[in-house]
Design a protein around this motif. Sequence first.
Motif, PDB file in Angstrom:
ATOM      1  N   SER A 243      14.685 -53.393 -20.395  1.00  0.00           N
ATOM      2  CA  SER A 243      13.566 -52.754 -19.688  1.00  0.00           C
ATOM      3  C   SER A 243      12.202 -53.105 -20.264  1.00  0.00           C
ATOM      4  O   SER A 243      11.256 -52.361 -20.098  1.00  0.00           O
ATOM      5  N   PHE A 244      12.105 -54.249 -20.955  1.00  0.00           N
ATOM      6  CA  PHE A 244      10.850 -54.548 -21.648  1.00  0.00           C
ATOM      7  C   PHE A 244       9.640 -54.501 -20.708  1.00  0.00           C
ATOM      8  O   PHE A 244       8.638 -53.874 -21.004  1.00  0.00           O
TER       9      PHE A 244
ATOM     10  N   PHE C  45       7.710 -60.551 -31.473  1.00  0.00           N
ATOM     11  CA  PHE C  45       8.683 -59.475 -31.241  1.00  0.00           C
ATOM     12  C   PHE C  45       8.295 -58.222 -32.030  1.00  0.00           C
ATOM     13  O   PHE C  45       8.366 -57.102 -31.530  1.00  0.00           O
ATOM     14  N   HIS C 130      21.809 -51.984 -24.892  1.00  0.00           N
ATOM     15  CA  HIS C 130      20.530 -52.684 -24.706  1.00  0.00           C
ATOM     16  C   HIS C 130      19.806 -52.184 -23.471  1.00  0.00           C
ATOM     17  O   HIS C 130      18.635 -52.487 -23.283  1.00  0.00           O
ATOM     18  N   LEU C 134      13.441 -48.663 -23.886  1.00  0.00           N
ATOM     19  CA  LEU C 134      12.769 -49.671 -24.704  1.00  0.00           C
ATOM     20  C   LEU C 134      13.323 -49.708 -26.106  1.00  0.00           C
ATOM     21  O   LEU C 134      13.373 -50.765 -26.744  1.00  0.00           O
ATOM     22  N   GLY C 137      16.521 -51.742 -26.001  1.00  0.00           N
ATOM     23  CA  GLY C 137      16.199 -53.142 -25.746  1.00  0.00           C
ATOM     24  C   GLY C 137      15.646 -53.827 -26.979  1.00  0.00           C
ATOM     25  O   GLY C 137      16.135 -54.882 -27.402  1.00  0.00           O
ATOM     26  N   THR C 138      14.620 -53.220 -27.576  1.00  0.00           N
ATOM     27  CA  THR C 138      13.993 -53.876 -28.728  1.00  0.00           C
ATOM     28  C   THR C 138      14.944 -53.925 -29.918  1.00  0.00           C
ATOM     29  O   THR C 138      14.967 -54.898 -30.662  1.00  0.00           O
ATOM     30  N   LEU C 141      17.352 -56.686 -29.286  1.00  0.00           N
ATOM     31  CA  LEU C 141      16.626 -57.956 -29.283  1.00  0.00           C
ATOM     32  C   LEU C 141      16.338 -58.410 -30.715  1.00  0.00           C
ATOM     33  O   LEU C 141      16.646 -59.544 -31.100  1.00  0.00           O
TER      34      LEU C 141
END
Lengths: 571, 329, 202
Positions: A243-244, C45, C130, C134, C137-138, C141
Motif C-alpha cells: 500500500s505504499f 527506503f 506485507h 504501510l 509493507g515497509t 520491504l
Amino acid sequence: MTNLSLDPPISIVRGQPQPGAPDNWRRFFTFSTDHKVIGVQYIVTAFVFFLIGGILSMIMRGELITPEADLVDRTVYNALFTMHGSIMLFMWTFPVLVGLGNYLVPLMIGARDMAFPRLNAVSFWMIPVVGILMLASFLVPGGPSQSGWWAYPPVSLQNPTGNLINGQVLWILAVAISGVSSILGAVNFVTTIFRMRAPGMTWFRTPAFVWAVLAAQLIQLYGLPALTGGAVMLLLDLTLGTSFFAPERGGNPILYQHFFWFYSHPAVYVMVLPVFGIYSEILPVHARKPLFGYRVIAASSLLITVISAFVWVHHMFASATPGWMRMFFMVTTMLVAVPSGIKVFGWVATIWGGKIRFTTPMLFALGGISNWVFAGITGIFLGSVPIDIHVNNTYFVVGHFHYVLYGAIVMGIYAGIYHWFPKMTGRMYYEGLGKLHFALTYIGTALTFLPMHPAGLMGMPRRVASYDLEFAYWNVIASIGGFLLGLSTLPFLLNMVSSWIRGERVGNNPWRAYGLEWLTASPPSVENYEETPIVISGPYGYGGNKPLVEHAPNPDLTDFPESFTPQEQAS
Amino acid sequence: MLKLRAILILSIYAVLVTLASVWMAKQSYAWFPPEASAESKLLDDLFSLFTGLGTFIYLGVIGPFLYSLVFHRAAKYDLSDGPPIEGNKWLEIIWTAVPLVLVLTLSFVSYRTYDKMAVRGPMELVHLHLPNVVPAAYAEPFDSTPQQEIQQALETAPVEQIDVLAKQWAWVFHYPEADVTSTELHLPVDRRVKFSLRSQDVLHGFYIPAFRLKQDVVPNHAIDLELTPIKTGTYRLRDSMFSGTYFAANQADVVVQPYADYQQWLTTAATQAPTPAYNQAAYEYSRTGDRRTGNTKPKVAVRGWDTIPPAPPPMVNYAPKHEVNSPPA
Amino acid sequence: MTVERVIAQDIEASVREHQEHDAAGNSKFGFIVFLLSESVIFLSFFTGYIIYKTTTPDWYPLGVTGLETREPLINTMVLISSSFVIYVAERYLHDRKLWGFRLFLLATMIMGSYFLWGQAVEWRGLPFTHQSGLFGGTFYLLTGFHGLHVLTGVLLQLIMLVRSLIPGNYDNGYFGVEATSLFWHFVDVIWIVLYTLIYVWQ
C-alpha cells in the motif's frame, strides 16, 4: 562472450577497419568490449529508437491537428504519449549520450579503453532488452502503460485488464533494467575518468566534455537509486498489493512523486551536461579560439551536479506541497541559472573575435545554444512559484522542455555526431546535406515547440487527446512543424549511410583540432594509441604555439604541423 | 576612436534592447485568457516583469552572439587561429554575480506575489508567512490594486465555501449552505471564495486558466484553495493532472455572476430534484461498448484498449443544458 | 634521439603498468563507487520509512503493538560479529594461509546463513503480512531487500570459497575476496541502521 575468443588477436586488427573491408560491419553485432564499437552500438541503437519515438509523436501530432479525439482512441493516445516520453528518454537521449561518451572519453583522456570493458558491453546489451520490453508492451492485452512517463500512482496502479502481465509492469521492468544499465555505466565512466587519464592530464587539462560527462554520471550515481527504490515500491503495489502509494489502502501517492523527481529532474542535467560538453568542444575548434573561461565552465558542470540534487520539488509546486517547500525549491531552482549562465556567456565570449566557420557541427552547436538560451529563460519562469502555478502541467511546460530536449540536446547530439564523424569513420560527411538537415531541424523545432508556449499560457493542459477550439490555431502550426521535424531526419540518415560507405577519405585531423582524440588514427586502432600520450598543456591551445603532448608520438599518424604551427600555415 | 565607437554601438543596442523588453512586457498581458480573478492580475504583473527581463537577457546574449557570427567569420582560405584569449577574471566574476543577484531578486518578487495571492493551498498550518521580512506597509505600486480587491472582498462579505469533488471523470460542486450540487461551477463576483478540494479516486488538477490558479487534488486529503473572482463571465475549469483515459474530457464551465444572480441560481437549484447530469466520459464509454465482442462502432480511426470504466454520471440538482449533437470537446 | 627514445619507452612502460596492471585498483575504486550508489536505494527506503512512520496515524495494524526485539537482537549480534570473522579470513589470505582463510570464510557463511534462517523464522511468526498497511509493507520491504543482499553476500562468499580450491588462484591478488568482504561490511552497516529504525524506534 564466446565471440571474443573467436576474434583474432587484438594486436593485428583495427578497431574499425576501413569501411567496405570485408566483415567489418559484423563486429557491431557482437559482444565486443572495445569502447569504440560499443559507442557506435549505443548511438545506432538509440537512433533507431529515436525514429520509433518520433513516429509515435507524429501520430500524436496527427491526433492534435483537430480539436476532437478522432484519429485514435483516447486510450491509444494516452499510450502514445507515455511511450513517446519513455522511449525518447530511456532509449534515445540517455543511450546516445552514453554512446558518445563511451566513444570519446577514453580517446580524450588518452586511455586504451574504459576501466571495465566487459561491464561496458553488459551495460550496452541491456539497452536492446529495455527496448524490446517497451515495444512488447504494445502487444499485451490492455496495451502499453498509459500513465505518462511519470507513472504517477494512483493512475499507474489502476489495472483495467486485471492481468499480472500488463503494460505498466513491463514499463517498470524496462525502466529498472535501464536503471541498472545506467548505474553500471556510471560506475565505469567515473572510474575511467578518475583513474585512467593520461600522465600529465591534470584535472584542469582535462577537456570540458570529460568534465561534463563526469558531472552527469555522478548524478546517475546518486539519483538513479532513488528512482529504482520508488519503482520497486510501485511494482510491489501493482503486483503484490502493498500500500505504499495506493491511497485507497492508506498509502501516500505524493511520496512517489518525490522519489520520481529526485532523480528525474537531475536526469535532465544528465542529458544536458554532456551536450554542454559537446558545445564546449566544438566552438573552439570551429571558431579557432580557446574556450573562454575553460576552468569556470568545467567546474560549473560539477556545481550543476550539486545544485540539481536540491531542486526536484519544482515539479510539484501544484502537488499539495506546503508553502515553505514551494519557496525553498523556488530559490534553489533559480540558482541553477547561475552555472548555466556562466557556460552560455563563456560560449559567446569564445566565438567573439574568433575565426568562425559555418560547418554543420558548428551550425548545430550554435543553433543549440540559441535554443538553450530561450529554454533557460522559460525555465526561470517555471521556477517562479506563482507563474508555475498557472503554467504547470500545461503546454507551456511541454514547449519548454522540448526546447531543452530537442532544441538544445538533440541539436547538440547532431553537432557531436557530425563533428566526430570523420574520427569514427575516417570519412567526411556531405556538407550540403548536413546544412539542409540543420535548416530543417532548426525551423522544425521553432515551428513545433514555439506555438506550445502561447497555447500553454492560454491554459491548454498537457496530455490531452482533445482540446477546446481556442487552442486549434497553435496546434495546427505545431503539428505541421512536427511533421517537418520527422522529415528532417531523412537527410541525416542519407548523409550518414552514404558518407560512411563512400564519403571522401580525410586525414586523422580534418578540423585541425586540438585534443588527444585527434592525434590518433581515424578510425582509431583497437588500443587507441600506440604510445600513451603525455599531456603537457591545456586542452584548447588555439592561437598559441604550445604543443599538446610531449615528443609527439606517432608522427606518421597525425597532421601535426598543420594544427600546431598555425602562424606558419597562414604566412 | 575605435573604443568610442564600440561604446556608442553598445549604448544604442542597450537602449534598443530596453525598448524591446518594455514592449514585450506590455505585450505579455495579451497572451493570457481574461483576468477573471484578483490573483490573475498579480500573476500577470509578475509574468510581465519576467517577460521584460527575459527579453532583455535573451537579446543581450543573442545580439553579441549574432554580431560575432556575422562579423567574425573566417575568410575562405584563412587558416589562422583567433587570438589566444583564455578568459578574463573580471568578466567571469561579473557574469556570475549579476545572474546570482538577478535570480535572487526574482525569487523575492515571486515570493511577494505568492504571499499577496494568499491562496492558502495545502497544509495551511505550515504556510510560510514571514511578516517580519515583508512589512505590510511596503507594497510596490504596480500591483497594489488587486491586493486591495482581495482585501475588500475579504472585509465586505463572509468567504463563500464550496466543496469540490473530482472523480474519473467528472467534477461535482457542492454548496453546503444551500445544500445544492451542480456540475457547473457558479461563483459570486467580488467575493472571496474558499474551495475544499477532494478526490474520490486518483490525482486530479483543479485548474481555471482565467483565474491563473491550479491545485492538484489528492485522494484522502481535503485541500483548501482561496481566490477572488472579479469579472463576470463564463470560463473553463480543466483537469490539469493526468487522470486516466478520459482525462481530456474532464472539464466543466465556471460561471462568475453578480451576487444577486448567484443567490437566485442557488435558490432555484435547491428546489430541483437531483438528476443524472450529462457526462462526456460516460457518454463516450457507452458508445464504445464491449471491445472484446467486436460489435462496436467507435468514431475514431484506431480503436483502443480496455479502460477503467468512468464513474456513473453524477446526480446533481443543477446541470447545464447539453445538446447531444455537439458534445463539448 | 636515442636517449629521448629510451626515456620515452621507459615512461611508456610505466604508464602501461599504471593503466593496465592496476586493474585491481580500478576495480576496487569502481566497486566502492557502486556500493555508495547502492546505499542510496537503502537511503531512499529509509527516508520513505521515516516519512510514513511520522505521518501515518495508525502505524501498527490492528492487534499489533510492536515488534519482538529479543531474537532479532541475537540475529544482529551474529551478523555484526561475522564482519570481524570475514576480516580475519581476509588477513589469513593476506598471509597466504589458505586453510585459515577457508575456515573463517566458512564461519562467516554459517553466520550469514544463521541470520537468514533467523529472519525466515521471524517472518513466519509475525501476525501481519506485507498487505497490512504501510507498516507491514515497509517492514517486509526493508527486511526483505536487506535479506536479498545478505543472500547475495553469502553466495559471493561461496564463490570465493570454491575459487580458493583452485590452485594458485589468489597468487596474483584477490580483489574478489576484498570486494566480497567490503560488500559484507556494507550489508552489516545497513542492517545496523535498519535495526535502529525498525526495532529500536518503536
